[in-house]
Design a protein around this motif. Structure first.
Motif, PDB file in Angstrom:
ATOM      1  N   GLN A 415       0.830  -1.194   0.000  1.00 25.54           N
ATOM      2  CA  GLN A 415       0.000   0.000   0.000  1.00 25.54           C
ATOM      3  C   GLN A 415       0.866   1.247   0.000  1.00 25.54           C
ATOM      4  O   GLN A 415       2.095   1.184   0.052  1.00 25.54           O
ATOM      5  CB  GLN A 415      -0.914  -0.009   1.228  1.00 25.54           C
ATOM      6  CG  GLN A 415      -0.175   0.035   2.553  1.00 25.54           C
ATOM      7  CD  GLN A 415      -1.114  -0.014   3.738  1.00 25.54           C
ATOM      8  OE1 GLN A 415      -2.305  -0.193   3.587  1.00 25.54           O
ATOM      9  NE2 GLN A 415      -0.569   0.143   4.931  1.00 25.54           N
ATOM     10  N   VAL A 450      -6.046  10.163 -12.257  1.00 23.91           N
ATOM     11  CA  VAL A 450      -6.958   9.835 -11.168  1.00 23.91           C
ATOM     12  C   VAL A 450      -8.236  10.651 -11.270  1.00 23.91           C
ATOM     13  O   VAL A 450      -9.332  10.151 -11.074  1.00 23.91           O
ATOM     14  CB  VAL A 450      -6.269  10.063  -9.802  1.00 23.91           C
ATOM     15  CG1 VAL A 450      -7.238   9.792  -8.660  1.00 23.91           C
ATOM     16  CG2 VAL A 450      -5.041   9.190  -9.677  1.00 23.91           C
ATOM     17  N   GLU A 527       3.575   2.060 -10.729  1.00 23.10           N
ATOM     18  CA  GLU A 527       2.117   1.924 -10.877  1.00 23.10           C
ATOM     19  C   GLU A 527       1.770   0.797 -11.854  1.00 23.10           C
ATOM     20  O   GLU A 527       0.922   0.935 -12.737  1.00 23.10           O
ATOM     21  CB  GLU A 527       1.492   3.247 -11.348  1.00 23.10           C
ATOM     22  CG  GLU A 527       1.775   4.432 -10.455  1.00 23.10           C
ATOM     23  CD  GLU A 527       1.141   4.296  -9.063  1.00 23.10           C
ATOM     24  OE1 GLU A 527       0.154   3.538  -8.953  1.00 23.10           O
ATOM     25  OE2 GLU A 527       1.630   4.925  -8.118  1.00 23.10           O
ATOM     26  N   ASN A 530      -1.847  -0.816 -13.089  1.00 20.97           N
ATOM     27  CA  ASN A 530      -2.717  -0.286 -14.145  1.00 20.97           C
ATOM     28  C   ASN A 530      -2.375  -0.839 -15.526  1.00 20.97           C
ATOM     29  O   ASN A 530      -2.975  -0.405 -16.512  1.00 20.97           O
ATOM     30  CB  ASN A 530      -2.622   1.243 -14.177  1.00 20.97           C
ATOM     31  CG  ASN A 530      -3.302   1.884 -12.984  1.00 20.97           C
ATOM     32  OD1 ASN A 530      -4.371   1.445 -12.562  1.00 20.97           O
ATOM     33  ND2 ASN A 530      -2.681   2.903 -12.423  1.00 20.97           N
ATOM     34  N   ASN A 554       0.317  -1.249  -6.330  1.00 26.43           N
ATOM     35  CA  ASN A 554      -0.644  -1.575  -5.287  1.00 26.43           C
ATOM     36  C   ASN A 554      -1.933  -1.989  -5.976  1.00 26.43           C
ATOM     37  O   ASN A 554      -2.613  -1.167  -6.597  1.00 26.43           O
ATOM     38  CB  ASN A 554      -0.874  -0.371  -4.376  1.00 26.43           C
ATOM     39  CG  ASN A 554      -1.888  -0.646  -3.282  1.00 26.43           C
ATOM     40  OD1 ASN A 554      -2.235  -1.799  -3.011  1.00 26.43           O
ATOM     41  ND2 ASN A 554      -2.377   0.409  -2.647  1.00 26.43           N
ATOM     42  N   GLN A 557      -5.324  -0.088  -5.852  1.00 26.79           N
ATOM     43  CA  GLN A 557      -5.500   1.228  -6.476  1.00 26.79           C
ATOM     44  C   GLN A 557      -5.399   1.089  -7.990  1.00 26.79           C
ATOM     45  O   GLN A 557      -4.449   1.546  -8.615  1.00 26.79           O
ATOM     46  CB  GLN A 557      -4.455   2.217  -5.967  1.00 26.79           C
ATOM     47  CG  GLN A 557      -4.570   2.531  -4.482  1.00 26.79           C
ATOM     48  CD  GLN A 557      -3.505   3.507  -4.013  1.00 26.79           C
ATOM     49  OE1 GLN A 557      -2.548   3.795  -4.724  1.00 26.79           O
ATOM     50  NE2 GLN A 557      -3.671   4.027  -2.813  1.00 26.79           N
ATOM     51  N   ASP A 559      -6.807   2.072 -11.614  1.00 25.81           N
ATOM     52  CA  ASP A 559      -7.555   3.145 -12.264  1.00 25.81           C
ATOM     53  C   ASP A 559      -7.932   2.823 -13.703  1.00 25.81           C
ATOM     54  O   ASP A 559      -8.726   3.544 -14.301  1.00 25.81           O
ATOM     55  CB  ASP A 559      -6.731   4.446 -12.252  1.00 25.81           C
ATOM     56  CG  ASP A 559      -6.345   4.860 -10.835  1.00 25.81           C
ATOM     57  OD1 ASP A 559      -7.214   4.775  -9.948  1.00 25.81           O
ATOM     58  OD2 ASP A 559      -5.177   5.257 -10.616  1.00 25.81           O
TER      59      ASP A 559
END
Length: 604
Positions: A415, A450, A527, A530, A554, A557, A559
C-alpha cells in the motif's frame, strides 16, 4: 378380424383383388392419433431403453390380441397401397423385424443429435435462463454445449477471447462487428486489439467453406477450442421493453440474445460482457449474463503469492535432523529435510522469530529437501543503500532481492507509504553510480489520470512525462538530502550531486516501448497495477542482457477501466514468475511514510 397373410413382395406392387380394405373412420383415426403421438414422443427421447420399451409394449399388445382392426394403424389420409404397406410392416410379428425397427429408431435419433436437431433429442422445451450454471468449461444442463454471445468490450480486452471457451460455441452479433470496425483506427492498445481480432476472424473465414454453417475455431491451431464461431446472418429484433431505445448498440445485442433464446429454447445462451450495466440489463430481462473471467490469474486476490512464509514454532523439531551447513561467499547455507520443504518456492523468504530467530531465502527445492541461505542485514547502518536502511522485515527482504545480481526480475507490492519507490531508486543509484553494474536507470509508468484530464502537455517526451513522475522527484529529493550529503557539504555540492543523479535517470513513455531493447539498464515500472497482462509482456520482453526490471504497484488502487485485482498485469506477472530462479517477489506490509498516512490507509 384377423389380418390376411400378405405376399412377400414390395408394397407398391401388391395385388389388392379380393382383399377387403376397411375404410378408416373418424373415430378410428381419433383413437389412433394419440397413440401415434405417444409412440413418436417415446422414440424421440434419445435413449435406447425407452425406444426398446416402447417397441416391446406395442408389439406385445399386437401379439396378445389380433382382433384390433387393421384400419386402426392406417392414417386417415394417404393412398391405399401406401396404407396397406404400413399395415404389413406394423403387423409383422417376427423378432428380427422388431429389432430392425428399434435399430432404425436409434439411428434416426443419433442422426438428429449429430445434425443439431436438439429438440428431437432432448424432448424438452423451455429456456434454461433460470438455471444456476456459470460460464464454466462444462456442458449445459441438457448435455448440449453452451452458446456464448460476446460483447465488443470482451474482444477489445482480450483479442484471443474467441479461442478461450473450449468446446462451446461463440456467436458474434453484427453490432459487435460494427463496433470492432469503429475502434480499429488509431495507435492505442484498444485499436491494436480490434485489428488483431479482425485479422483472426479473416483467417477463420479463409479456412471455412460455408460461413453460414459456422467456422471451426481450431482451424488456426488452437487445439483447445473445439467449438464453432457463428455470425449473425439475419435480422434478430428481440422484444425489448419500449423504454429501451432500439438504436443503441447494447440494446441491439440484447435483442439478439433474446432472439436466440426464443429460437433455441433447449440450449443455454450466455451473454459475456465486461460492462457491468450491460450484465445488469440482461439479467433484468431474464437473460443469462457473465463476466469474462478467463484473463484472471487468480479468482481471489487474497490467494496471491506474498513471497514470504512464517515458519511454525516446531520447525526445527521436525526439520532439524541431518542438517548440513556450509559457508560460501560470506553466506551461510543450510540443507534441511522435512515435510514443509515441499511447500517452499524458490527465492521465497522464510522467517522464524523468537529466542532463536531465522531469516533466510529458499535457494533450491527438491521434494522434501530444501537449501536455505541466510540474508544480509540491511537494517544495520553499515549495510545502508544510498543512505537508506530497512525499517522492517519486509523491507529487508526487498533490499536483498534488489541488490542481488542473480535476480533479473523483482516485483514489489504494498500500500501507499511502504517504501516501494524509495527502495527501488536507492538500489538503482547504488548499482549505477557506485558499483557500475548498470549504465542508467529508466523509469516509466502508465499515464492513467486519477481525476479529470488536464489536456495535452507541451515539450519533449521527458517533459511530457515529468508531471507523472512526482513520486520520482519526491524520492530523489529525500535521497539527495540523505547521508550522501552531510552537513559539511555546501549548496553547490548538493546541487552538483543532484544534477549527476538526474543525468543517470531517464523517463520514458510506454507508448514508445515497442521494438526497443535495453542493455545493462535498471528499469523501474511504477504503478504497474494499471497495466494489462499484454502491456506487461511487451515491457518485460524489452529486456536485453544485463538488464534488471522492477515492478512496483498496489493492486488496491487500479484506475484502468475493465481491470480488476485478478486481471491486472501486476497480478499476472507475480503469479507467472513465481518459482523462477532469477525472479523474486515480496509484499510490503507496514507503512513507513508517517503515522498520519498509516492511519489514513487503515481508516479510510
Amino acid at each position: 378380424m384377423p389380418l390376411p397373410k400378405l405376399p412377400a413382395k414390395p408394397a407398391d406392387i401388391l395385388d389388392m383383388t379380393g382383399m377387403p380394405v376397411p375404410k378408416a373412420s373418424r373415430e378410428d383415426s381419433a383413437a389412433t392419433a394419440p397413440r401415434e403421438r405417444k409412440r413418436r414422443k417415446q422414440d424421440a427421447t434419445g435413449t435406447v431403453a425407452s425406444t426398446e420399451a416402447a417397441n416391446a409394449t406395442d408389439y406385445g399388445q399386437q401379439d396378445a390380441s389380433q382382433a384390433e382392426p387393421a384400419s386402426s394403424t392406417v392414417p386417415a389420409t394417404g393412398t391405399a397401397p401406401q396404407a396397406l404397406a404400413d399395415v404389413a410392416k406394423a403387423a409383422s410379428p417376427e423378432p428380427q423385424t422388431r429389432e430392425q425397427a428399434g435399430t432404425r429408431a436409434r439411428r434416426t435419433t443419433a442422426r438428429k443429435a449429430e445434425t443439431g436437431d436438439a429438440s428431437a433429442v432432448s424432448g424438452k422445451s423451455g429456456s434454461t435462463r433460470g438455471a444456476p450454471v456459470r460460464a464454466a468449461n462444462t456442458a449445459g444442463t441438457n448435455g448440449l454445449s453452451k452458446l456464448f454471445v460476446l460483447d465488443t468490450n470482451v474482444l477489445l480486452h482480450d483479442p484471443t477471447s474467441i479461442f478461450r471457451f473450449e468446446e462451446h460455441d461463440i456467436f458474434l452479433p453484427m453490432m459487435t462487428l460494427e463496433e470492432l470496425d469503429h475502434h480499429k483506427k488509431g495507435m492505442t492498445e484498444v485499436a491494436r486489439n480490434a485489428r488483431q481480432v479482425s485479422r483472426s476472424l479473416d483467417a477463420l473465414v479463409a479456412e471455412t467453406q460455408d460461413v453460414l454453417k459456422g467456422m471451426a475455431l481450431n482451424a488456426l491451431g488452437h487445439k483447445d477450442a473445439t467449438g464453432r464461431l457463428l455470425f449473425q446472418t439475419q435480422n434478430m429484433e428481440g422484444r425489448l421493453p419500449v423504454d429501451l431505445p432500439n438504436g443503441k448498440a447494447d440494446n441491439m445485442i440484447l435483442g439478439v440474445v433474446q432472439t436466440l433464446h426464443r429460437e433455441q429454447p433447449q440450449r443455454q445462451i450466455v451473454l459475456v460482457s465486461k460492462d457491468i450495466n450491460m450484465r445488469l440489463k440482461a439479467r433484468a430481462l431474464g437473460l443469462e449474463a457473465e463476466d469474462y473471467l478467463n484473463d484472471h490469474s487468480l479468482e481471489d486476490s487474497d490467494l496471491l503469492y506474498e513471497g514470504a512464509m512464517l515458519l511454525p514454532n516446531n520447525f526445527w523439531t521436525k526439520h532439524g535432523k541431518d542438517v548440513e551447513s556450509w559457508i560460501q561467499g560470506g553466506t551461510t547455507f543450510y540443507k534441511i529435510k522435512g515435510p514443509l520443504c515441499a511447500d517452499f518456492v524458490v527465492n521465497q523468504f522464510v522467517y522464524l522469530e523468537g529466542d532463536s530467530p531465522l531469516y533466510a531465502q529458499v535457494r533450491e527445492v527438491n521434494g522434501k529437501t530444501a537449501v536455505l541461505a541466510t540474508l544480509r542485514d540491511y537494517t544495520h547502518k553499515k549495510n545502508n543503500v544510498w543512505g537508506v536502511t530497512a525499517r522492517n522485515r519486509e523491507q529487508n527482504f526487498a533490499l536483498n532481492l534488489l541488490m542481488n545480481p542473480d535476480i533479473d526480475f523483482v516485483s514489489l507490492l504494498g500500500q501507499a507509504g511502504t517504501g516501494k519507490t524509495l527502495l527501488a531508486l536507492a538500489c538503482g543509484l547504488t548499482q549505477v553510480l557506485e558499483t557500475k553494474r548498470y549504465t542508467e536507470i529508466i523509469m516509466t509508468r502508465v499515464t492513467v489520470p486519477v481525476g479529470e484530464d488536464i489536456g495535452f502537455l507541451p515539450g519533449t517526451e521527458e517533459e511530457k512525462m515529468q508531471p507523472w513522475m512526482g513520486a520520482l522527484e519526491d524520492n530523489l529529493e529525500f535521497l539527495n538530502t540523505g547521508s550522501k550529503n552531510d552537513g559539511s557539504s555546501g549548496e553547490w555540492d548538493r546541487s552538483a550531486s543532484k544534477e549527476v543523479v538526474k543525468s543517470h535517470i531517464k523517463i520514458k513513455s510506454l507508448n514508445f516501448m515497442r521494438g526497443r531493447t535495453f542493455l545493462n539498464k535498471y528499469l523501474i515500472i511504477d504503478e504497474a497495477q494499471n497495466l494489462t497482462p499484454k502491456q506487461m509482456k511487451t515491457l518485460i520482453t524489452r529486456a536485453g542482457p544485463g538488464t534488471k526490471i522492477i515492478c512496483l504497484g498496489n493492486i488496491a488502487q487500479i484506475d484502468t477501466p475493465y481491470l480488476t485485482e485478478g486481471s491486472s498485469g501486476l497480478t499476472y506477472v507475480v503469479d507467472r514468475f513465481k518459482g523462477w530462479p532469477h525472479s523474486g517477489h515480496i509484499t510490503l506490509q507496514k507503512g513507513e511514510r508517517s503515522r498520519l498516512a498509516d492511519y489514513a490507509a487503515d481508516a479510510l
